[in-house]
Motif scaffolding. Structure first.
Motif, PDB file in Angstrom:
ATOM      1  N   SER A   1       0.822  -1.205   0.000  1.00  0.00           N
ATOM      2  CA  SER A   1       0.000   0.000   0.000  1.00  0.00           C
ATOM      3  C   SER A   1       0.859   1.259   0.000  1.00  0.00           C
ATOM      4  CB  SER A   1      -0.920  -0.015   1.226  1.00  0.00           C
ATOM      5  OG  SER A   1      -1.813   1.066   1.191  1.00  0.00           O
TER       6      SER A   1
ATOM      7  N   ALA B   1      -4.812   1.336  -1.687  1.00  0.00           N
ATOM      8  CA  ALA B   1      -4.119   2.539  -2.147  1.00  0.00           C
ATOM      9  C   ALA B   1      -4.886   3.220  -3.274  1.00  0.00           C
ATOM     10  CB  ALA B   1      -2.712   2.172  -2.607  1.00  0.00           C
TER      11      ALA B   1
ATOM     12  N   GLY C   1      -3.446  -4.465  -0.345  1.00  0.00           N
ATOM     13  CA  GLY C   1      -2.611  -3.275  -0.256  1.00  0.00           C
ATOM     14  C   GLY C   1      -2.730  -2.392  -1.475  1.00  0.00           C
TER      15      GLY C   1
END
Length: 499
Positions: free
Chosen positions: A57, A112, A108
């Protein structure tokens, strides 16, 4: 028509945020427990699993910011929601820890893309609604406590994997909402680049990281202390946290009116000082009930601070909303990672619970002293700029006609109607609940009657499984009605906002 589209876009943003934030928070809460008990993962493997998602992320967030400044932000956020959903699916079907690492990578990357693009999309509407980020934060809080109630009441029936499937379904709905949405055109010409933004917003990013470090650290300290110090189970721990999440959904919009009156730096400084006092007070709290109250007060302070930070970053971004939100999310994630790591180290050291609480308090107190300089160096206004009023909203001149004067009370009447409708809806819910529970009581299957007059029952009967499926449905319905009552009463108390 433009105002209608703006409001519709804001509602889509908040719905998508609520649908995604809740499952993500539930996953963070359940993942270590599930990986250890169901997959047989060691403590090192569980740590590697969570660290991998955090690392992915962190790496993807600046890339997500660039994508959000180049392509349709709703579509970018929808892709993130899809990846989020796929991570839940992989968690639900994985036979062992190996495939769980794939789910961590998907989660992740998806997180994001989703949060960076969605916050940039919310920033598009900041000129038309200076409370846009407060409302987004409230939607995230609402989605969190609803997801926790749903997950923790259903987990006894459908197990962890069933909860993960529910999370995947919620993310799919969020993706559908965003794919059907219309975003404002993205302009890249003359937009500041990543390094320029980083230099301009460096003081504010330090403040964001400090806030995230303290918030994550205090939450982890509370979680560990409830589990290890007070030996509470899953449902009992959630019962301590859920009131704080409800505060997240009720207070931000109200607190934004306070920001308009006293200014951003004062609110940030007051919120951090209050959070420091609450963090220090946690170390003296005698039991879970007092800890829950302290967590509620701490949550109220964070509910004031976080939307202000997001709005400041969005205003400083100019045309590079995507890149700015990518940097903001990276700073918040870095701070949260450091905060949880330090909290775990301090809690397990000789300093123990009390030393860890005082460490978090010292960090927050330091942040309160650097707020003013950080906001001033970024170069945004001290007070939020309220959106310009349309001709129909502007004040009538003194020489207005009788017809014009007679139309002025209409907004007040509309507010009264909204309040009346809210109480009528609650009364209908409560009336239906009483009728059905009375019928179930005759059949001997009413959960509230059994809870009050039966027993004794252990904690698992109240939180996990009450036996017969009608009792379990009654338990869920009772929790929902209690939350509905708190929500209705809370909105009524906060209806008169200091705008």
């Amino acid at each position: 028509m433009g105002e209608v589209l703006r409001k519709r876009r804001a509602e889509e943003n908040r719905l998508a945020a609520a649908l995604t934030k809740g499952p993500a928070e539930v996953l963070d809460f359940l993942l270590p427990l599930w990986a250890g008990s169901q997959l047989g993962a060691s403590a090192a493997e569980v740590g590697a699993l969570t660290a991998l998602e955090t690392l992915v992320s962190f790496v993807v967030r600046p890339i997500a910011g660039a994508l959000a400044d180049r392509f349709d932000r709703g579509r970018v956020a929808a892709v993130g929601a899809v990846l989020y959903g796929l991570s839940f699916v992989v968690y639900a079907v994985t036979p062992g820890i190996g495939l769980a690492y794939v789910a961590a990578v998907l989660g992740g990357a998806g997180g994001a893309l989703f949060w960076v693009a969605l916050r940039a999309r919310v920033g598009e509407g900041l000129a038309g609604d200076d409370a846009a980020f407060s409302k987004l934060f409230a939607a995230e809080g609402g989605g969190t406590w609803i997801a926790f109630v749903a997950a923790l009441t259903a987990i006894a029936w459908i197990d962890y994997r069933g909860v993960f499937w529910l999370g995947a379904a919620a993310c799919a709905v969020a993706a559908a909402v965003l794919l059907s949405a219309r975003s404002a055109p993205v302009r890249e010409a003359d937009a500041p680049r990543l390094l320029q933004l980083g230099r301009r917003m460096r003081p504010m990013l330090v403040l964001v990281a400090l806030t995230a470090m303290a918030e994550a650290g205090v939450a982890l300290l509370l979680l560990m202390h409830l589990q290890r110090g007070h030996r509470l189970g899953l449902g009992e721990i959630a019962a301590v946290f859920i009131p704080g999440f409800i505060v997240y959904s009720l207070l931000p919009d109200y607190l934004h009116g306070f920001v308009r009156k006293v200014g951003r730096t004062r609110v940030l400084a007051l919120a951090m000082t209050a959070s420091a006092l609450f963090a220090a007070g946690l170390s003296f709290a005698p039991g879970p009930a007092v800890l829950a109250v302290m967590w509620v007060l701490s949550a109220a302070a964070f509910a004031a601070a976080v939307p202000v930070e997001q709005a400041v970053v969005a205003e400083a971004a100019g045309l590079s909303l995507g890149r700015a939100m990518g940097i903001y999310e990276s700073a918040a994630l870095l701070g949260a990672t450091i905060g949880t790591f330090l909290a775990g180290q301090l809690y397990g050291s000789d300093a123990g619970w009390r030393g860890a609480c005082f460490g978090a308090a010292a960090l927050l107190l330091f942040g309160s002293f650097v707020v003013r300089g950080a906001v001033r160096r970024v170069g945004v206004a001290e007070f939020p700029v309220e959106p310009a009023k349309t001709p129909s909203q502007k004040e009538k001149p003194a020489s207005s006609t009788i017809e014009e004067v007679s139309q002025e009370p209409e907004p007040v009447k509309a507010d009264a109607n909204r309040r009346a409708n809210r109480f009528r809806n609650w009364a209908a819910h409560a009336g239906l609940y009483v009728v059905v529970q009375a019928a179930l009581a005759i059949a001997g299957r009413s959960w509230p009657v059994e809870a009050l007059f039966g027993g004794p029952h252990d904690a698992g009967w109240f939180w996990n499984s009450s036996g017969h499926w009608l009792l379990n449905l009654g338990r869920i319905w009772t929790f929902v009605l209690v939350i509905d009552t708190c929500w209705t009463a809370g909105r009524a108390l906060l209806e008169k906002r200091p705008y």
